[in-house]
Design an enzyme around this catalytic site. Structure first.
Site, short mmCIF file in Angstrom:
data_model
loop_
_atom_site.label_atom_id
_atom_site.label_comp_id
_atom_site.label_asym_id
_atom_site.label_seq_id
_atom_site.Cartn_x
_atom_site.Cartn_y
_atom_site.Cartn_z
CG ASP A 89 -0.82 -6.26 3.95
OD1 ASP A 89 -1.05 -5.24 3.27
OD2 ASP A 89 -1.66 -6.76 4.72
CG HIS A 129 -1.53 3.32 9.09
ND1 HIS A 129 -2.57 3.72 8.29
CD2 HIS A 129 -1.57 1.97 9.11
CE1 HIS A 129 -3.22 2.65 7.84
NE2 HIS A 129 -2.62 1.57 8.32
CG HIS A 144 -1.76 -1.19 1.41
ND1 HIS A 144 -3.08 -1.20 1.00
CD2 HIS A 144 -1.53 -2.42 1.91
CE1 HIS A 144 -3.62 -2.40 1.28
NE2 HIS A 144 -2.69 -3.16 1.82
O1 DOR Z 1 -3.79 -4.28 8.23
C1 DOR Z 1 -4.26 -3.90 7.17
N1 DOR Z 1 -3.95 -2.71 6.63
N2 DOR Z 1 -5.15 -4.68 6.55
C2 DOR Z 1 -5.82 -4.24 5.48
O2 DOR Z 1 -6.58 -5.00 4.95
C3 DOR Z 1 -5.67 -2.86 4.98
C4 DOR Z 1 -4.33 -2.36 5.30
C5 DOR Z 1 -4.19 -0.88 5.07
O3 DOR Z 1 -4.52 -0.41 3.97
O4 DOR Z 1 -3.73 -0.18 5.98
ZN ZN Z 2 -3.05 -5.08 2.43
ZN ZN Z 3 -5.95 -7.06 3.37
#
Ligand code: DOR
Ligand code: ZN
Ligand code: ZN
Length: 425
Positions: free
Chosen positions: A287, A291, A56
């Protein structure tokens, strides 16, 4: 004449020289190669540039958390040469227009190659997005009702474009969360989204794959029982694990608080997936979900879920390799060959003539401690803070160009990587 020769590269037990021409691998040879430029790798291990199929990078819309420049620098620092970006940006990447816009933004800012997953709001956009060659269409089961999943799979029929799933059942989550909302122990987050929520949603997704005989990809599997379900069915399904679901457990929520908060959450020892289970899993993806630290300092219920992993994934896996718990060939398969295959990135994922000259060079003996203040990512925290590692990427090369050497990043322009799935008519 070759543009670049990489001398004395270790592939398995062999020492070879690799010749690069026009950004592609032109020659792999035991004898010396002549080129405009030569880099002596001095017997260090070389792997294909890694592919992270699930990141992301937050652009557009959440640039204060990460953007294509900082995120791609983090990727290069971690040994990745290709990333596949997730569509939950603002706006979402769910129309052809937004998809094209994201290609434009990333082409300007990313220092590595990138592909894109798309999301779905209006069904009629699906056919408009497929000519743009998305890696997959991604859905959250929490937000997508079954009749819509049916419609999506009917539309995708014949394309073989994977439907990628985040599997958690919304009803179970809602009920459990309501019961636990006053708990202050961060570990209760794990119970608010119990593994049964993932298992139920995964079984549902598997039924769709089975019925429509359509490839689906299950993201970030968190429980052993989910894995057993996936393995129990004869359907075109692939699955993925993150470094945190592999190496951390529910108790780490107690230690790290919301820094270790992620969806699906970390699991207790009985349910958690371990290194031995990797034989049932297709790929490892970070993943990477950054943030701000301020957001992550909120209480466990309020803080957003997500862990920034691009700069720790390879170090953690090389450490398993150094401890003889994971073969290098498995790392190569799960972070290069298989992601390229599942998402059809034709010129990526292997060291073979004709493929893109993407490499990561590894010093398997280099040791250190994970330190988030050394990240190129904007997210300067990690639940792996202080973890001792053995082995790290020392050079990253994208299409013949050095983009990372000894933790220094060199500016570069990455390109959009089309997935060679069949386009819908
Ligand atoms: O922990 C997560 N963060 N799970 C998700 O499905 C979305 C992701 C995010 O975009 O921060
Ligand atoms: Zn994700
Ligand atoms: Zn996810």
């Amino acid at each position: 004449m070759l543009d670049l020769a990489l001398e004395n590269c270790r592939i398995n037990q062999n020492i070879v020289n690799i010749g690069v021409k026009d950004g592609e691998i032109a020659k792999i040879s035991k004898s010396p190669l002549k080129a405009d430029k030569t880099i002596n790798i001095k017997g260090k291990t070389i792997l294909p540039g890694l592919i992270d199929a699930h990141v992301h990078l937050r652009e557009p819309g959440y640039e204060y958390k990460e953007n294509f420049r900082t995120g791609s620098m983090a990727a290069a620092h971690g040994g990745f040469t290709t990333i596949l970006d997730m569509p939950n940006t603002k706006p979402e990447t769910n129309t052809a227009r937004e998809f094209k816009k994201k290609i434009k933004i990333a082409s300007k800012k990313s220092i590595i190659d990138f592909g894109l997953h798309a999301s779905i709001q209006k069904l009629k956009e699906i056919k408009k997005i497929t000519p743009l060659k998305p890696a997959s269409f991604k859905i959250f089961t929490e937000k997508t009702e079954n009749h819509k999943i049916s419609r999506i799979l009917q539309i995708l029929k014949g394309s073989k474009i994977p439907l990628t799933f985040h599997c958690e059942d919304p009803q179970i989550i809602k009920y459990c969360t309501r019961r636990l909302k006053n708990e202050t122990n961060p570990e209760s987050y794990s119970l608010a989204r119990p593994s049964i929520a993932e298992e139920v949603a995964t079984a549902n997704a598997l039924a769709f794959s089975h019925h429509y005989d359509h490839p689906i990809h299950i993201c970030h599997v968190s429980s052993k029982k989910t894995l057993q379900l996936i393995k129990s069915i004869k359907a075109p399904v692939t699955c993925e694990i993150t470094p945190h679901h592999l190496l951390l457990q529910k108790k780490d929520l107690k230690n790290a608080g919301a820094i270790a908060k992620t969806n699906p959450p970390l699991r207790p020892p009985k349910e958690a997936i371990t290194v031995k289970d990797l034989k049932m899993i297709d790929i490892i993806a970070s993943d990477h979900a950054p943030h701000t630290l301020k957001e992550k300092k909120e209480n466990i219920w309020k803080a957003p879920p997500g862990i920034p992993n691009l700069e720790v994934t390879l170090k953690l896996l090389l450490t398993l390799n150094a401890k003889k718990r994971l073969k290098l060939a498995k790392i190569q398969e799960m972070l290069a060959e298989k992601p390229a295959k599942i998402f059809r990135l034709e010129n990526k994922g292997q060291i073979k003539t004709g493929m893109d000259a993407d490499f990561v060079i590894i010093d398997p003996k280099k040791t250190g401690k994970i330190k988030a203040d050394e990240f190129y990512s904007k997210a300067h925290y990690t639940p792996f803070e202080g973890t001792e590692y053995i082995g790290e990427p020392v050079m990253t090369i994208l299409r013949g160009k050095v983009i990372m050497k000894d933790n220094e990043i060199y500016d570069n322009k990455g390109s959009y990587v089309k997935s060679s799935h069949i386009t819908l008519k």
